[in-house]
Write a protein that holds these residues in place. Sequence first.
Motif, PDB file in Angstrom:
ATOM      1  N   LEU A 204       0.826  -1.206   0.000  1.00 49.28           N
ATOM      2  CA  LEU A 204       0.000   0.000   0.000  1.00 49.28           C
ATOM      3  C   LEU A 204       0.860   1.255   0.000  1.00 49.28           C
ATOM      4  N   LYS A 211      -6.895  -1.938  -4.323  1.00 52.44           N
ATOM      5  CA  LYS A 211      -8.107  -2.400  -3.628  1.00 52.44           C
ATOM      6  C   LYS A 211      -7.939  -3.801  -3.051  1.00 52.44           C
ATOM      7  N   TRP A 214      -6.122  -3.505   0.231  1.00 52.38           N
ATOM      8  CA  TRP A 214      -7.017  -2.932   1.248  1.00 52.38           C
ATOM      9  C   TRP A 214      -7.993  -3.983   1.743  1.00 52.38           C
TER      10      TRP A 214
END
Length: 218
Positions: A204, A211, A214
């Motif tokens: 990240l 995505k 996450w």
Amino acid sequence: MMLLGTILQQHPTLTVTYRLINVHNGSIQSTQRLSGYTGDKIFSLVDTLALIVEHDLSITPAKPAEMKSVDIVTTRSLGAYRSYLEALELDRKMYVEEALTAMRRAVQLDSSFALAWLWLWRHGNGNQSLDHAQSLAGNLPEREQLQIRMQSDMRKLDYRAAAEAGEALLRQYPAEQDCYEELSLIYQRLPDYRASERTILRGLGRDSLDKILWNSLA
């Protein structure tokens, strides 16, 4: 920097013209024109173009032993390469079955296409796919060899070795974004949940809009 260009086909040859533009002030840093390449020499054209752009960007070139032609890393078959790119695009759009069909067509057109076999293994296409990739790994650059080694160690359930291969891959090639998720899953299987979380955060840190990472962190 931004690279813009055009391709003109005047049968039987191709002409490629490109401009390297400084996006901060709009100035043209370099312009080049390559011509006289026939369709069957397209990969030689790509190799030559890459070397020229590398020089224009003042990038330190790789050591000769580490440099591999495009057709060695991928395939000598234009049809196979076209199918490979089509599969990657379909997979990105979540058309899974269509992507599998396109990638299977790639290896039908060129059974020595190691990266296509590796992709098929990663997408659940059986042990034979990884076997093919392993048998062809010797001609590939370090990055692709590490990818195949990591998958091979995972198949053997040797997660410690797989983690070592993944860490080696990210040390040398930190932009390999997909590897962060795979490595985090490997750490979970050890199990080492702190290392798994750290790996996700590293990914990240490189791409805050990832995505998949996450979702893995949730």
